[in-house]
Write an enzyme that holds these catalytic residues in place. Structure first.
Site, PDB file in Angstrom:
ATOM      1  N   GLY A   1       1.891   2.072  10.813  1.00  0.00           N
ATOM      2  CA  GLY A   1       2.886   3.141  10.762  1.00  0.00           C
ATOM      3  C   GLY A   1       3.559   3.434  12.091  1.00  0.00           C
ATOM      4  O   GLY A   1       4.279   4.419  12.221  1.00  0.00           O
TER       5      GLY A   1
ATOM      6  N   ASN B   1       0.880  -1.172   0.000  1.00  0.00           N
ATOM      7  CA  ASN B   1       0.000   0.000   0.000  1.00  0.00           C
ATOM      8  C   ASN B   1       0.918   1.222   0.000  1.00  0.00           C
ATOM      9  O   ASN B   1       1.474   1.580   1.033  1.00  0.00           O
ATOM     10  CB  ASN B   1      -0.892  -0.035   1.252  1.00  0.00           C
ATOM     11  CG  ASN B   1      -1.725   1.225   1.410  1.00  0.00           C
ATOM     12  OD1 ASN B   1      -1.789   2.064   0.514  1.00  0.00           O
ATOM     13  ND2 ASN B   1      -2.373   1.354   2.564  1.00  0.00           N
ATOM     14  N   TRP B   2       1.059   1.809  -1.174  1.00  0.00           N
ATOM     15  CA  TRP B   2       2.009   2.922  -1.292  1.00  0.00           C
ATOM     16  C   TRP B   2       1.479   4.216  -0.685  1.00  0.00           C
ATOM     17  O   TRP B   2       2.224   5.189  -0.550  1.00  0.00           O
ATOM     18  CB  TRP B   2       2.370   3.152  -2.774  1.00  0.00           C
ATOM     19  CG  TRP B   2       3.252   2.092  -3.364  1.00  0.00           C
ATOM     20  CD1 TRP B   2       3.651   0.924  -2.771  1.00  0.00           C
ATOM     21  CD2 TRP B   2       3.883   2.112  -4.656  1.00  0.00           C
ATOM     22  NE1 TRP B   2       4.476   0.207  -3.610  1.00  0.00           N
ATOM     23  CE2 TRP B   2       4.631   0.919  -4.780  1.00  0.00           C
ATOM     24  CE3 TRP B   2       3.872   3.008  -5.734  1.00  0.00           C
ATOM     25  CZ2 TRP B   2       5.369   0.612  -5.928  1.00  0.00           C
ATOM     26  CZ3 TRP B   2       4.611   2.693  -6.880  1.00  0.00           C
ATOM     27  CH2 TRP B   2       5.353   1.511  -6.971  1.00  0.00           C
ATOM     28  N   LYS B   3       0.211   4.258  -0.368  1.00  0.00           N
ATOM     29  CA  LYS B   3      -0.412   5.473   0.190  1.00  0.00           C
ATOM     30  C   LYS B   3      -0.091   6.682  -0.692  1.00  0.00           C
ATOM     31  O   LYS B   3       0.009   6.547  -1.902  1.00  0.00           O
ATOM     32  CB  LYS B   3       0.035   5.679   1.654  1.00  0.00           C
ATOM     33  CG  LYS B   3      -0.213   4.420   2.495  1.00  0.00           C
ATOM     34  CD  LYS B   3      -0.149   4.660   3.981  1.00  0.00           C
ATOM     35  CE  LYS B   3      -0.363   3.333   4.709  1.00  0.00           C
ATOM     36  NZ  LYS B   3      -0.427   3.472   6.155  1.00  0.00           N
TER      37      LYS B   3
ATOM     38  N   HIS C   1      -9.781   1.133   4.474  1.00  0.00           N
ATOM     39  CA  HIS C   1      -8.544   1.338   5.233  1.00  0.00           C
ATOM     40  C   HIS C   1      -8.833   2.283   6.395  1.00  0.00           C
ATOM     41  O   HIS C   1      -9.646   3.209   6.259  1.00  0.00           O
ATOM     42  CB  HIS C   1      -7.463   1.922   4.318  1.00  0.00           C
ATOM     43  CG  HIS C   1      -6.119   1.939   4.974  1.00  0.00           C
ATOM     44  ND1 HIS C   1      -5.764   2.920   5.872  1.00  0.00           N
ATOM     45  CD2 HIS C   1      -5.071   1.093   4.902  1.00  0.00           C
ATOM     46  CE1 HIS C   1      -4.542   2.666   6.314  1.00  0.00           C
ATOM     47  NE2 HIS C   1      -4.089   1.564   5.736  1.00  0.00           N
TER      48      HIS C   1
ATOM     49  N   SER D   1       2.753  -2.303  10.450  1.00  0.00           N
ATOM     50  CA  SER D   1       4.186  -2.385  10.761  1.00  0.00           C
ATOM     51  C   SER D   1       4.810  -3.737  10.406  1.00  0.00           C
ATOM     52  O   SER D   1       5.678  -4.227  11.128  1.00  0.00           O
ATOM     53  CB  SER D   1       4.446  -2.021  12.222  1.00  0.00           C
ATOM     54  OG  SER D   1       4.079  -0.665  12.449  1.00  0.00           O
TER      55      SER D   1
ATOM     56  N   GLU E   1      -7.343   4.719   7.527  1.00  0.00           N
ATOM     57  CA  GLU E   1      -7.148   6.143   7.219  1.00  0.00           C
ATOM     58  C   GLU E   1      -8.365   6.705   6.480  1.00  0.00           C
ATOM     59  O   GLU E   1      -8.733   7.862   6.666  1.00  0.00           O
ATOM     60  CB  GLU E   1      -5.846   6.326   6.418  1.00  0.00           C
ATOM     61  CG  GLU E   1      -4.630   6.132   7.314  1.00  0.00           C
ATOM     62  CD  GLU E   1      -3.395   5.566   6.635  1.00  0.00           C
ATOM     63  OE1 GLU E   1      -3.283   5.643   5.403  1.00  0.00           O
ATOM     64  OE2 GLU E   1      -2.533   5.028   7.358  1.00  0.00           O
TER      65      GLU E   1
ATOM     66  N   GLU F   1      -6.022  -5.004  10.341  1.00  0.00           N
ATOM     67  CA  GLU F   1      -5.023  -3.968  10.581  1.00  0.00           C
ATOM     68  C   GLU F   1      -5.374  -3.205  11.862  1.00  0.00           C
ATOM     69  O   GLU F   1      -6.177  -2.255  11.822  1.00  0.00           O
ATOM     70  CB  GLU F   1      -4.978  -2.979   9.413  1.00  0.00           C
ATOM     71  CG  GLU F   1      -4.535  -3.589   8.109  1.00  0.00           C
ATOM     72  CD  GLU F   1      -3.880  -2.550   7.193  1.00  0.00           C
ATOM     73  OE1 GLU F   1      -2.754  -2.804   6.752  1.00  0.00           O
ATOM     74  OE2 GLU F   1      -4.482  -1.494   6.956  1.00  0.00           O
TER      75      GLU F   1
ATOM     76  N   GLY G   1       2.473  -1.263   4.341  1.00  0.00           N
ATOM     77  CA  GLY G   1       2.517   0.154   4.008  1.00  0.00           C
ATOM     78  C   GLY G   1       3.951   0.630   3.812  1.00  0.00           C
ATOM     79  O   GLY G   1       4.556   0.416   2.762  1.00  0.00           O
ATOM     80  N   GLY G   2       4.492   1.261   4.832  1.00  0.00           N
ATOM     81  CA  GLY G   2       5.818   1.876   4.755  1.00  0.00           C
ATOM     82  C   GLY G   2       6.883   0.993   4.114  1.00  0.00           C
ATOM     83  O   GLY G   2       7.632   1.444   3.239  1.00  0.00           O
TER      84      GLY G   2
HETATM   85  P1  PGA Z   1       2.355   0.138   7.714  1.00  0.00           P
HETATM   86  O1  PGA Z   1       0.932   0.404   7.046  1.00  0.00           O
HETATM   87  O2  PGA Z   1       2.895  -1.145   7.133  1.00  0.00           O
HETATM   88  O3  PGA Z   1       3.181   1.335   7.330  1.00  0.00           O
HETATM   89  O4  PGA Z   1       2.141   0.023   9.178  1.00  0.00           O
HETATM   90  C1  PGA Z   1       0.039  -0.641   6.777  1.00  0.00           C
HETATM   91  C2  PGA Z   1      -1.213  -0.098   6.129  1.00  0.00           C
HETATM   92  O5  PGA Z   1      -1.612   1.028   6.445  1.00  0.00           O
HETATM   93  O6  PGA Z   1      -1.822  -0.752   5.280  1.00  0.00           O
END
Ligand code: PGA
Length: 247
Positions: free
Chosen positions: A172, A10-12, A94, A208, A96, A166, A229-230
């Site tokens: 994050g 997930n590149w956001k 998600h 994470s 967010e 999640e 994500g990250g």
């Molecule tokens: P993260 O994000 O791996 O940076 O914790 C995961 C996500 O939001 O899908």
């Protein structure tokens, strides 16, 4: 043969044309035939993903989608539009999106249905906030979130879902959930799906995930992959997660 663990990046809100080109090339070069990988990129780069990744085994998708098929919805992108760019999946719900853009369970359910209707895989995110965890509401929250999607899904859609657990506080933060907590929540989601007559659903863990903890997390019963994500922005690390999935 055991299905490969599904590792989704997930590149956001990251990347640009030049960085993406380098990431796509490195992904293609480093991906093994046995990997099951996908990357969810910002909308404007779906065409670039399609051009770079078509013909490879790596899938691509979006991070959000409109619940509507078409109409006066300024700024929205429909599932059909995503399908036009060869997307295999779209993330829906998600945390967010839920917390920053007010998407509720019902909207997430409609989005999941919209994605499945065009033949793509909805990756439905569920997870509790820290406050909810501290109040002992984790089971109640994830069950409610998944129930909303199952209640709205057509019989075909139910079988197309991928569900990503999640925990919001793990996203994050650098601090993934404890293995026992992941095991417990995944068992709960599996039971809920089974009770709805849905078997074989891929359950991903996200929050994470890194190269260093991937093997342990992906070895947990009922963890069929990861939403990353990250760490997905670093292709070497992302590929190391995929390798850990098969170790
Ligand atoms: P993260 O994000 O791996 O940076 O914790 C995961 C996500 O939001 O899908």
């Amino acid at each position: 043969m055991v299905a490969a663990k599904y590792i989704v990046g997930n590149w956001k809100l990251h990347g640009n044309e030049r960085e993406n080109a380098a990431r796509f090339a490195a992904l293609k070069a480093g991906c093994r035939p046995s990997d099951a990988l996908a990357v969810c990129v910002p909308f404007p780069y779906l065409a670039q993903a399609q051009q770079a990744l078509q013909g490879s085994t790596i899938g691509w998708g979006a991070q959000n989608v409109s619940e509507h098929a078409k109409g006066a919805f300024t700024g929205e992108v429909s599932a059909t539009m995503l399908a036009d760019f060869g997307c295999s999946c779209a993330i829906v719900g998600h945390s967010e999106r839920r917390s920053l853009y007010g998407e509720d369970d019902a909207a997430v359910a409609r989005k999941a249905q919209a994605v499945a209707t065009v033949g793509m895989t909805p990756i439905v995110c569920v997870g509790e906030t820290l406050t909810e965890r501290e109040r002992g509401e984790t089971a109640q929250v994830v069950t409610r979130q998944l129930a909303a999607v199952l209640a709205h899904a057509s019989p075909e859609t139910k079988h197309k879902l991928v569900v990503a657990y999640e925990p919001v506080w793990a996203i994050g933060s650098g601090q993934a959930a404890l293995e026992e907590d992941v095991r417990e929540v995944h068992a709960l989601l599996r039971k809920q799906l089974n009770q709805a007559g849905v078997t074989g659903t891929r359950l991903l863990y996200g929050g994470s995930v890194k190269a260093g903890n991937a093997a342990a997390l992906l070895n947990i019963t009922d963890v069929d992959g990861a939403l990353v994500g990250g760490a997905s922005l670093n292709v070497e690390e992302f590929l190391a997660i995929a390798q850990a999935a098969q170790a």
